[in-house]
Every structure is written in C-alpha cells, then in structure tokens.
Design a protein around this motif. Structure first.
Motif, PDB file in Angstrom:
ATOM      1  N   GLU A   1      -6.722   9.210  -2.320  1.00 42.26           N
ATOM      2  CA  GLU A   1      -6.462   8.391  -1.133  1.00 42.26           C
ATOM      3  C   GLU A   1      -5.366   8.998  -0.268  1.00 42.26           C
ATOM      4  O   GLU A   1      -5.476   9.039   0.954  1.00 42.26           O
ATOM      5  CB  GLU A   1      -6.074   6.977  -1.542  1.00 42.26           C
TER       6      GLU A   1
ATOM      7  N   TYR B   1      -6.741  11.853   1.605  1.00 42.02           N
ATOM      8  CA  TYR B   1      -7.527  11.367   2.746  1.00 42.02           C
ATOM      9  C   TYR B   1      -6.631  10.943   3.898  1.00 42.02           C
ATOM     10  O   TYR B   1      -6.891  11.271   5.062  1.00 42.02           O
ATOM     11  CB  TYR B   1      -8.397  10.193   2.299  1.00 42.02           C
ATOM     12  N   VAL B   2      -5.561  10.224   3.593  1.00 40.71           N
ATOM     13  CA  VAL B   2      -4.672   9.728   4.638  1.00 40.71           C
ATOM     14  C   VAL B   2      -4.085  10.876   5.445  1.00 40.71           C
ATOM     15  O   VAL B   2      -4.071  10.844   6.689  1.00 40.71           O
ATOM     16  CB  VAL B   2      -3.546   8.866   4.027  1.00 40.71           C
TER      17      VAL B   2
ATOM     18  N   TRP C   1       0.836  -1.210   0.000  1.00 42.63           N
ATOM     19  CA  TRP C   1       0.000   0.000   0.000  1.00 42.63           C
ATOM     20  C   TRP C   1       0.865   1.252   0.000  1.00 42.63           C
ATOM     21  O   TRP C   1       0.637   2.182  -0.784  1.00 42.63           O
ATOM     22  CB  TRP C   1      -0.916  -0.042   1.221  1.00 42.63           C
TER      23      TRP C   1
ATOM     24  N   GLY D   1      -7.133   8.011   8.828  1.00 45.58           N
ATOM     25  CA  GLY D   1      -6.095   7.653   7.873  1.00 45.58           C
ATOM     26  C   GLY D   1      -4.706   7.741   8.477  1.00 45.58           C
ATOM     27  O   GLY D   1      -3.866   6.842   8.284  1.00 45.58           O
ATOM     28  N   ARG D   2      -4.431   8.809   9.216  1.00 50.07           N
ATOM     29  CA  ARG D   2      -3.117   8.955   9.850  1.00 50.07           C
ATOM     30  C   ARG D   2      -2.904   7.880  10.911  1.00 50.07           C
ATOM     31  O   ARG D   2      -1.799   7.351  11.065  1.00 50.07           O
ATOM     32  CB  ARG D   2      -2.975  10.343  10.470  1.00 50.07           C
TER      33      ARG D   2
ATOM     34  N   MET E   1      -4.212   4.819  10.955  1.00 46.06           N
ATOM     35  CA  MET E   1      -3.941   3.547  10.290  1.00 46.06           C
ATOM     36  C   MET E   1      -2.477   3.466   9.855  1.00 46.06           C
ATOM     37  O   MET E   1      -1.805   2.452  10.072  1.00 46.06           O
ATOM     38  CB  MET E   1      -4.861   3.386   9.078  1.00 46.06           C
ATOM     39  N   LEU E   2      -1.964   4.529   9.261  1.00 49.18           N
ATOM     40  CA  LEU E   2      -0.574   4.529   8.821  1.00 49.18           C
ATOM     41  C   LEU E   2       0.359   4.372  10.015  1.00 49.18           C
ATOM     42  O   LEU E   2       1.290   3.556   9.993  1.00 49.18           O
ATOM     43  CB  LEU E   2      -0.274   5.822   8.059  1.00 49.18           C
TER      44      LEU E   2
ATOM     45  N   SER F   1      -7.063  13.003   7.366  1.00 52.19           N
ATOM     46  CA  SER F   1      -8.039  12.294   8.189  1.00 52.19           C
ATOM     47  C   SER F   1      -7.351  11.692   9.406  1.00 52.19           C
ATOM     48  O   SER F   1      -6.294  11.061   9.288  1.00 52.19           O
ATOM     49  CB  SER F   1      -8.703  11.185   7.368  1.00 52.19           C
TER      50      SER F   1
END
Length: 391
Positions: free
Chosen positions: A366, A369-370, A344, A376-377, A379-380, A373
């Motif tokens: 995307e 968004y990451v 990813w 999103g941040r 998740m990373l 959001s």
C-alpha cells in the motif's frame, strides 16, 4: 454573573471560540484550571491547515503567524532509505500548510483576549456544569477559595480529554470510540536549525521517525518507542544516535544536534465521543476527540469544531437554531474523516509488534502504491492540507 456563553478551557479551542464570538458581539467568559504560564508551557504540534489559518485571520490573530510562520508546500516520505516528496501545491490546486507552534498561537490568542478586556479566569478550581439540559445552564467554580456561579445561555466544553464537561454527561447519553496504539512518540525540542526545509516522515525497521520544526532556529524530532520506555532513560546523545539510524545519509549529514529544551514520551490514541451536543452544552476539541499526531490533525480539528460552533451560536442570536441543531453531525462528519486519515497514516508508517508477515507485506504494498501513484499521492495531500467544509 451572567454571560451568553461560558467557555471551559483556555486552550486553542476555547480561546479561538472566545475570539470569534467576541468579534460577533457575543459575551463570553473563559475558565481555565491552570495558570497562564502552565498553559503556555504545554508543548504541542504546530502544523496548521489552510482552513485553520483562515479562521485565525477571521479571529483577528493572524498577523504574527503570517510574519513568523513557515508556509510548507509539501512533505517528504523516507521509505527504505529513499525519499518521496508529496507536492501539496501541485496535487491540491495550490493548497499548503503553515508551520506555527501551538505555544505561539496560544500566546497570540491570550494577548488578544487580554487586550480586548475580555473576562478570563485562570486557576478556576472545582469547575462544575449544571442544568445544561435546560434553558438555563450554570457553571460553578472556586477562585482563591471563594465560590462563584455563572448563569449563561450555553456552555462550550473546550476543556480537553480529561475535562469536566464530557465527564458530566450521563453515560447512557454518550458513546465513546477508542483505539490505543502499542507505542508512543519520544519527542525532543532543541534550538537547532531544522534538518530539512520540509517535514520528513521516515519509516524504518527500527521504528518511525519524524523531523519537524517550529521555526528556522527551533526543531522538533520524534522517535517511535515502546510504551515501556522511560524518558529518563533517554539522554540527548542516545536520542540523536537513534535518530541518525532511522534517517538517510542526506539527512544525517544535515542534522544539527544540541541540548534538548524539552523531552517527553506521548502515547498515541484515537478517540471520538458522540454526540457533541447535550442540550445547551457543546463539546469541542480534545474534549470530544483525540487523534494520533501522525496526520497533524489535532489542533486543526479543534479549529474546525469552533468554526462550526461559533457560526451556530451567532446564528442562534440572530434567530435561527439550525446551526446548533446540526452542530454535532457537521463536526463528526469531518472528525471521522480526519480520524480515518490519522489512523491510516499511523498504520502505514509505524511498525506494530503484533503485525503478522502477510499484513506487513500488504502495508508495504500500500505504501508503495501511495508514493508511486498519482491517485495515492493526491489522496494523501488532500487529507493532509485539510478537506473542505461541507456547509
């Protein structure tokens, strides 16, 4: 010779496993095809998840890492000339990563093994594994032209992507999953101060770039290049000029250049072999899986594998086969999450020559968004610092 566990490969996976088993009183031997100098000469990544740091402490080799390593609380994404910080500590409840070069980690492990007087054979040639589908596996090798055989209870295949262990498995007993990327990373190592206190991942129309480090005085930089490029065509000046084009003005102003210590082009690949257990032989580390370096997971997955494997073997000698029976499934569940994250990150931050305009716009959306959001941040950050073990 007889030992309980024969470990093939003296990279981080094999050496960490050997150290953990030694701490638990399990007798091992490590066989390595190359010289110690060659092993230490491999230039590899150096981003350690907290779980890997904890494992090295458990193995008793964490002192120099804590003294000289660089704790990092976040990374920066440079998108369209604008930086977006991913705050690991704030997004994950206090977790961070440690910057500590794999060369230094390997040196610590080699010295610890030598200090303990443990059996290690470098320049072991013609290594072969036998009868691993029985209760009495054997390993053969030659050293200085003399043949040797090791009887053991288990074989740990920590011998890398091109090693003998996976290659010795019947083709109908193993499934391989692979993605080869249409570009590579041109890396340069220099004795210069880093351009930033944290890693910078840059997405630019000319291609991806990464500003990394090994210490306060040694930097590592990468550029996305086509696979057709030759490292001999890249002078230091050309590398620095291209890096400047892909960074923002703040980084360009802070960039300290100097002669390269090492320069190379590494192709990018995603690879997984399933399963990871074949009778009494287990695969671990690069022997079982490869990830593109974008997500900083290669060394950490090796540490994850040997954490599961060391515990499984210690459990076996304590009277339970549960750990070895579930070794492959436990590893692969974690591996595929790391493979997904690395795939990813690679897709998100690189430019692919065959990407159509719609897909490119979707990737840009995307990425937007990451970075904007909280979900999103988060998740990373959660994936980058390392997901928890599920045992």
């Amino acid at each position: 010779m007889r030992v309980q566990v024969a470990i093939i490969g003296a990279g981080p996976a094999g050496l960490i496993l050997g150290q953990l088993l030694h701490k638990a009183g399990v007798d091992t031997i490590v066989l390595e095809a190359q010289t110690p100098e060659y092993v230490l000469g491999r230039i590899r990544a150096g981003v350690l998840e907290q779980v890997a740091v904890d494992l090295l402490d458990e193995a008793g080799v964490g002192a120099r890492m804590h003294a000289e390593g660089l704790p990092h609380k976040g990374i920066e994404l440079l998108i369209g000339g604008v930086r977006h910080r991913i705050d690991f500590v704030g997004l994950t409840g206090g977790k961070q990563v440690m910057i500590y070069g794999q060369t230094e980690l390997t040196r610590d492990l080699m010295e610890a093994r030598a200090a303990a007087g443990l059996k290690t054979v470098y320049e072991a040639k013609e290594v072969s594994v036998h009868d691993f589908d029985s209760d009495h596996p054997r390993v053969r090798y030659t050293k200085d032209g003399v043949g040797h055989e090791i009887e053991c209870d288990f074989i740990a295949g920590c011998d890398g992507f091109h090693g003998v262990c996976r290659a010795s498995v019947p083709q109908n007993a193993i499934a391989n999953f692979e993605r080869v990327y249409p570009f590579g990373w041109l890396g340069l190592l220099s004795d210069t101060s880093p351009v930033s206190e944290e890693l910078i991942y840059a997405k630019h129309e000319r291609g991806f770039a990464l500003c990394s480090m090994r210490s306060h005085f040694r930097s590592r930089y990468y550029l996305q290049v086509p696979l057709t490029e030759k490292v001999e065509e890249w002078s230091d000046d050309r590398f620095w000029d291209e890096l400047r084009r892909r960074l923002d003005s703040q980084a360009v102003a802070a960039l300290v250049t100097g002669p390269s210590i090492e320069k190379s082009i590494a192709p990018l690949r995603s690879f997984v072999a399933e399963p990871m257990r074949f009778g009494r032989m287990f695969l671990a580390g690069d022997a079982a899986h490869i990830v593109p370096p974008t997500g900083a997971k290669g060394l950490n997955l090796a540490a994850s594998d040997v954490r599961y494997l060391s515990r499984a073997l210690v459990e076996f000698y304590g009277g339970s086969s549960t750990g070895i029976n579930h070794y492959s499934a436990r590893c692969l569940r974690r591996i595929w999450k790391a493979e997904r994250f690395s795939w990813w990150m690679t897709n998100l931050l690189h430019f692919f020559p065959d990407t159509n305009s719609f897909d490119q716009k979707a990737l840009e959306a995307e990425l937007d968004y990451v970075v904007h959001s909280l979900a999103g941040r988060t998740m990373l950050a959660e994936n980058y610092v390392g997901l928890p073990f599920d045992d």
